[in-house]
Design a protein around this motif. Sequence first.
Motif, PDB file in Angstrom:
ATOM      1  N   ASP A 363       0.975  -1.144   0.103  1.00 53.38           N
ATOM      2  CA  ASP A 363      -0.025   0.037   0.099  1.00 53.38           C
ATOM      3  C   ASP A 363       0.888   1.204  -0.003  1.00 53.38           C
ATOM      4  N   ASN A 364       1.866   1.178   0.776  1.00 55.41           N
ATOM      5  CA  ASN A 364       2.805   2.360   0.857  1.00 55.41           C
ATOM      6  C   ASN A 364       3.535   2.659  -0.408  1.00 55.41           C
ATOM      7  N   ALA A 365       4.066   1.509  -0.865  1.00 52.33           N
ATOM      8  CA  ALA A 365       4.834   1.458  -2.377  1.00 52.33           C
ATOM      9  C   ALA A 365       3.828   2.195  -3.611  1.00 52.33           C
ATOM     10  N   VAL A 366       2.652   1.737  -3.336  1.00 50.90           N
ATOM     11  CA  VAL A 366       1.622   2.352  -4.218  1.00 50.90           C
ATOM     12  C   VAL A 366       1.348   3.803  -4.116  1.00 50.90           C
ATOM     13  N   LYS A 367       1.260   4.306  -2.874  1.00 51.42           N
ATOM     14  CA  LYS A 367       0.843   5.553  -2.427  1.00 51.42           C
ATOM     15  C   LYS A 367       2.040   6.447  -2.689  1.00 51.42           C
ATOM     16  N   TYR A 368       3.300   5.966  -2.462  1.00 46.61           N
ATOM     17  CA  TYR A 368       4.333   7.005  -2.766  1.00 46.61           C
ATOM     18  C   TYR A 368       5.256   6.582  -4.026  1.00 46.61           C
ATOM     19  N   THR A 369       4.479   6.031  -5.000  1.00 48.36           N
ATOM     20  CA  THR A 369       4.928   5.913  -6.364  1.00 48.36           C
ATOM     21  C   THR A 369       4.121   6.804  -7.389  1.00 48.36           C
ATOM     22  N   SER A 391       9.868  -3.403  -3.619  1.00 50.13           N
ATOM     23  CA  SER A 391      10.549  -2.584  -4.183  1.00 50.13           C
ATOM     24  C   SER A 391      10.141  -1.506  -5.071  1.00 50.13           C
ATOM     25  N   ASP A 392      10.141  -0.128  -4.871  1.00 53.59           N
ATOM     26  CA  ASP A 392       9.293   0.737  -5.838  1.00 53.59           C
ATOM     27  C   ASP A 392      10.368   1.753  -6.397  1.00 53.59           C
ATOM     28  N   ASP A 393       9.774   2.698  -7.500  1.00 59.29           N
ATOM     29  CA  ASP A 393      10.910   3.650  -7.927  1.00 59.29           C
ATOM     30  C   ASP A 393      10.078   4.767  -7.698  1.00 59.29           C
ATOM     31  N   GLY A 396      10.874   8.194  -2.649  1.00 61.05           N
ATOM     32  CA  GLY A 396      11.928   7.890  -1.935  1.00 61.05           C
ATOM     33  C   GLY A 396      11.811   8.577  -0.475  1.00 61.05           C
ATOM     34  N   ILE A 397      12.950   8.159   0.337  1.00 67.78           N
ATOM     35  CA  ILE A 397      12.695   8.844   1.815  1.00 67.78           C
ATOM     36  C   ILE A 397      14.108   9.547   2.018  1.00 67.78           C
ATOM     37  N   SER A 398      14.087  10.596   2.634  1.00 73.58           N
ATOM     38  CA  SER A 398      15.352  11.344   2.812  1.00 73.58           C
ATOM     39  C   SER A 398      16.025  10.647   3.965  1.00 73.58           C
ATOM     40  N   PHE A 409       2.986   7.416  13.976  1.00 76.34           N
ATOM     41  CA  PHE A 409       2.517   8.807  13.362  1.00 76.34           C
ATOM     42  C   PHE A 409       3.620   9.412  12.942  1.00 76.34           C
ATOM     43  N   TYR A 410       4.588   8.779  12.512  1.00 75.06           N
ATOM     44  CA  TYR A 410       5.823   9.764  11.875  1.00 75.06           C
ATOM     45  C   TYR A 410       5.509   9.612  10.482  1.00 75.06           C
ATOM     46  N   ARG A 411       5.435  10.679   9.697  1.00 76.30           N
ATOM     47  CA  ARG A 411       5.227  10.732   8.420  1.00 76.30           C
ATOM     48  C   ARG A 411       6.217  11.768   7.745  1.00 76.30           C
ATOM     49  N   ALA A 412       7.006  11.057   6.854  1.00 79.34           N
ATOM     50  CA  ALA A 412       7.971  12.299   5.993  1.00 79.34           C
ATOM     51  C   ALA A 412       7.299  13.531   5.764  1.00 79.34           C
ATOM     52  N   ASP A 413       6.287  13.110   5.032  1.00 76.42           N
ATOM     53  CA  ASP A 413       5.563  14.330   4.194  1.00 76.42           C
ATOM     54  C   ASP A 413       4.100  14.441   4.676  1.00 76.42           C
ATOM     55  N   ARG A 416       1.062  14.919   2.127  1.00 76.20           N
ATOM     56  CA  ARG A 416       1.086  14.019   0.952  1.00 76.20           C
ATOM     57  C   ARG A 416       0.618  12.995   1.569  1.00 76.20           C
ATOM     58  N   SER A 417       0.898  12.469   2.870  1.00 75.17           N
ATOM     59  CA  SER A 417       0.432  11.058   3.498  1.00 75.17           C
ATOM     60  C   SER A 417      -1.047  11.340   3.820  1.00 75.17           C
ATOM     61  N   ARG A 418      -1.315  12.284   4.219  1.00 77.56           N
ATOM     62  CA  ARG A 418      -2.751  12.330   4.882  1.00 77.56           C
ATOM     63  C   ARG A 418      -3.548  12.226   3.344  1.00 77.56           C
ATOM     64  N   GLY A 421      -4.391   9.221   2.281  1.00 75.38           N
ATOM     65  CA  GLY A 421      -5.305   8.085   3.267  1.00 75.38           C
ATOM     66  C   GLY A 421      -4.239   7.618   4.405  1.00 75.38           C
ATOM     67  N   GLY A 422      -2.940   8.173   4.376  1.00 80.36           N
ATOM     68  CA  GLY A 422      -2.255   7.526   5.347  1.00 80.36           C
ATOM     69  C   GLY A 422      -2.282   8.048   6.793  1.00 80.36           C
ATOM     70  N   VAL A 423      -2.233   7.307   7.851  1.00 78.03           N
ATOM     71  CA  VAL A 423      -2.165   7.895   9.357  1.00 78.03           C
ATOM     72  C   VAL A 423      -1.052   7.725  10.027  1.00 78.03           C
ATOM     73  N   GLY A 424       0.113   7.309   9.212  1.00 78.98           N
ATOM     74  CA  GLY A 424       1.182   7.185   9.926  1.00 78.98           C
ATOM     75  C   GLY A 424       1.635   6.151  10.955  1.00 78.98           C
ATOM     76  N   LEU A 425       0.599   4.908  10.897  1.00 83.94           N
ATOM     77  CA  LEU A 425       0.989   3.943  11.727  1.00 83.94           C
ATOM     78  C   LEU A 425       1.104   2.703  11.172  1.00 83.94           C
ATOM     79  N   GLY A 426       1.220   2.688   9.882  1.00 86.20           N
ATOM     80  CA  GLY A 426       1.297   1.298   9.152  1.00 86.20           C
ATOM     81  C   GLY A 426       2.753   0.715   9.176  1.00 86.20           C
ATOM     82  N   LEU A 427       3.763   1.509   9.199  1.00 87.73           N
ATOM     83  CA  LEU A 427       5.052   0.953   9.368  1.00 87.73           C
ATOM     84  C   LEU A 427       5.220   0.354  10.820  1.00 87.73           C
ATOM     85  N   ALA A 428       4.530   1.218  11.739  1.00 92.10           N
ATOM     86  CA  ALA A 428       4.908   0.843  13.170  1.00 92.10           C
ATOM     87  C   ALA A 428       4.104  -0.367  13.673  1.00 92.10           C
TER      88      ALA A 428
HETATM   89  P1  ADP Z   1       1.421   6.507   6.398  1.00 92.62           P
HETATM   90  O1  ADP Z   1       0.306   5.890   6.577  1.00 92.62           O
HETATM   91  O2  ADP Z   1       1.916   7.858   6.307  1.00 92.62           O
HETATM   92  O3  ADP Z   1       1.908   5.832   4.917  1.00 92.62           O
HETATM   93  P2  ADP Z   1       3.611   4.590   7.428  1.00 92.62           P
HETATM   94  O4  ADP Z   1       3.866   4.283   9.125  1.00 92.62           O
HETATM   95  O5  ADP Z   1       3.066   3.456   6.676  1.00 92.62           O
HETATM   96  O6  ADP Z   1       2.555   5.922   7.506  1.00 92.62           O
HETATM   97  O7  ADP Z   1       4.782   5.261   6.623  1.00 92.62           O
HETATM   98  C1  ADP Z   1       5.549   6.210   7.485  1.00 92.62           C
HETATM   99  C2  ADP Z   1       6.020   7.218   6.282  1.00 92.62           C
HETATM  100  O8  ADP Z   1       7.169   6.452   5.701  1.00 92.62           O
HETATM  101  C3  ADP Z   1       5.321   7.752   5.253  1.00 92.62           C
HETATM  102  O9  ADP Z   1       4.555   9.132   5.776  1.00 92.62           O
HETATM  103  C4  ADP Z   1       6.181   8.012   4.309  1.00 92.62           C
HETATM  104  O10 ADP Z   1       6.726   9.245   4.320  1.00 92.62           O
HETATM  105  C5  ADP Z   1       7.363   6.916   4.625  1.00 92.62           C
HETATM  106  N1  ADP Z   1       7.271   5.906   3.578  1.00 92.62           N
HETATM  107  C6  ADP Z   1       6.710   4.712   3.808  1.00 92.62           C
HETATM  108  N2  ADP Z   1       6.904   3.828   2.877  1.00 92.62           N
HETATM  109  C7  ADP Z   1       7.463   4.462   1.648  1.00 92.62           C
HETATM  110  C8  ADP Z   1       7.567   4.315   0.112  1.00 92.62           C
HETATM  111  N3  ADP Z   1       7.743   3.057  -0.110  1.00 92.62           N
HETATM  112  N4  ADP Z   1       8.029   5.274  -0.277  1.00 92.62           N
HETATM  113  C9  ADP Z   1       8.298   6.476   0.176  1.00 92.62           C
HETATM  114  N5  ADP Z   1       8.073   6.931   1.562  1.00 92.62           N
HETATM  115  C10 ADP Z   1       7.420   5.828   2.159  1.00 92.62           C
END
Ligand code: ADP
Length: 482
Positions: A363-369, A391-393, A396-398, A409-413, A416-418, A421-428
């Motif tokens: 889902d993240n790969a799709v969201k951030y590609t 893997s996606d192109d 990217g993440i800084s 709840f950490y979101r790089a952007d 854009r995440s919101r 539809g992102g809530v910042g809990l997926g990777l946790a």
């Molecule tokens: P979110 O709901 O915001 O996607 P996640 O916990 O899943 O929350 O991800 C945290 C943050 O990591 C995202 O807000 C995004 O900035 C970064 N991120 C996660 N996956 C990717 C990815 N495939 N490409 C770029 N950034 C990513």
Amino acid sequence: MNSIPLRIRLMTWYAVILAVSLSFFGLVAALGMRGSIDAMVDDQLQDRMTAVRSLINTNLAGGATEENIRLLLQRNFELRLGDDLLQVADNDGRWIYRSPSADHYQIPAGVVSDHPATTPQFGPVPVRLLSGIAEYGGKQYQLQVGTGMDELQKATARFRWLSLLTIPMLLALASMGGYWMAERAISPVDQIIRAANSITVNNLASRVEVPQTRDELQRLSETLNGMLERIEMAFKRIRQFTADASHELRTPVTVMRTRTELSLRQRRTEEEYRDALVQNLTEIEHITILVDDLMFLARADSGADGVQHAPVDLTAVVLAAFQEAKPLTKAKAITYLKEIPKVPILVRGDSQLLQRLLLILLDNAVKYTRARGHITLYLSSGSDTATIKVSDDGIGISEADLPHIFERFYRADKARSRESGGVGLGLAIGKWITDIHAGEIEVESKLGVGTTFSVRLPLTENDVTGKKALGPEVDIVRLDSF
Ligand code: ADP
């Protein structure tokens, strides 16, 4: 016993051990003293006996009459004997010679003390007595030498009394000393207890004072402070989490409220009402995801209860996740590929949680590609681990964000995440799922180039030993959600 303070218990133990040791020492010393006195006296008696025998032998060779013997002993010993005893009797018990002190001791002729000596008492005073038989001029004589033991016995009795008096005094003194030492050793513990008691939720930043004593108390204080540090951090995280969760919930509610109020302020067309309702529905969906994720993490925080630990065919799980994410990729015209072996790969765990982890990554790969980007899903197995890669192109993440993306709840952007539809809990959540499977999750990313998430999971023993048979209990994945 446990309600008795430690310092009293220590002092009591100390006193008991000391009492036993001192009594033992007193007993051994008294017996030793008695033994060495006897040995010393016996040596003297033995010398005297030898002296008497050789005196008679050398002076009366051939002519030892009773009178000669008496005179010889009188001349040679009487002055030297003092209070000591020397008496000689013939074989019938008739006295030939008796030293002046003999009446005092009243030892009858014929009392033969065993070797080396005994301490009989016939008169008022006990006598250490050594007796022997001697032959002069064809006749046998009884020789008895002895010394009064009353003074020596009085000395040992004095020692016994002295011990009986000094041991309790020593014991009392040592116990007081023991109490003082225990008090000194334990008083820092009291300080630590007082300091620890004064720390509450409101002053979690306080610390226990660390005594620089390089001992257990210093280690105890440091350990306590380490524990407080961890508790403080955990509290901070919980506070932050609560604040973030409230904020995340308040934002969509405020947006919906404002939109609804605006819609109701004046009469609108049906199209406009519909628009407002559709937008509110999007917010409600966002809240639903948020609440669902929050509940998941709350359950996760309260322990891993209810998590399955059955053999799972990872190949089937990865394939199912691949299929489930396909519609998302289609919507953005993403080139979506998979490299999955056609054999089962067995890991131990919960198939639904593993599928949830994969869907989070996909889902993240799709969201951030960007549209028309590329996403590939890999599965491979090594000697004892299986590796999944997403893997996606995409964007990217800084480097600055990379260490934080697994935090709640950490979101790089944020924007854009919101928006997506992102809530910042997926990777946790993903990290928690990997952890309870004893696995590892890693990310490699370059801003503007793309991102690869790798998850490594331990293979089940069956798979490690090469027995790749899928048992009947293997959990085949279901596509509906956790
Ligand atoms: P979110 O709901 O915001 O996607 P996640 O916990 O899943 O929350 O991800 C945290 C943050 O990591 C995202 O807000 C995004 O900035 C970064 N991120 C996660 N996956 C990717 C990815 N495939 N490409 C770029 N950034 C990513």
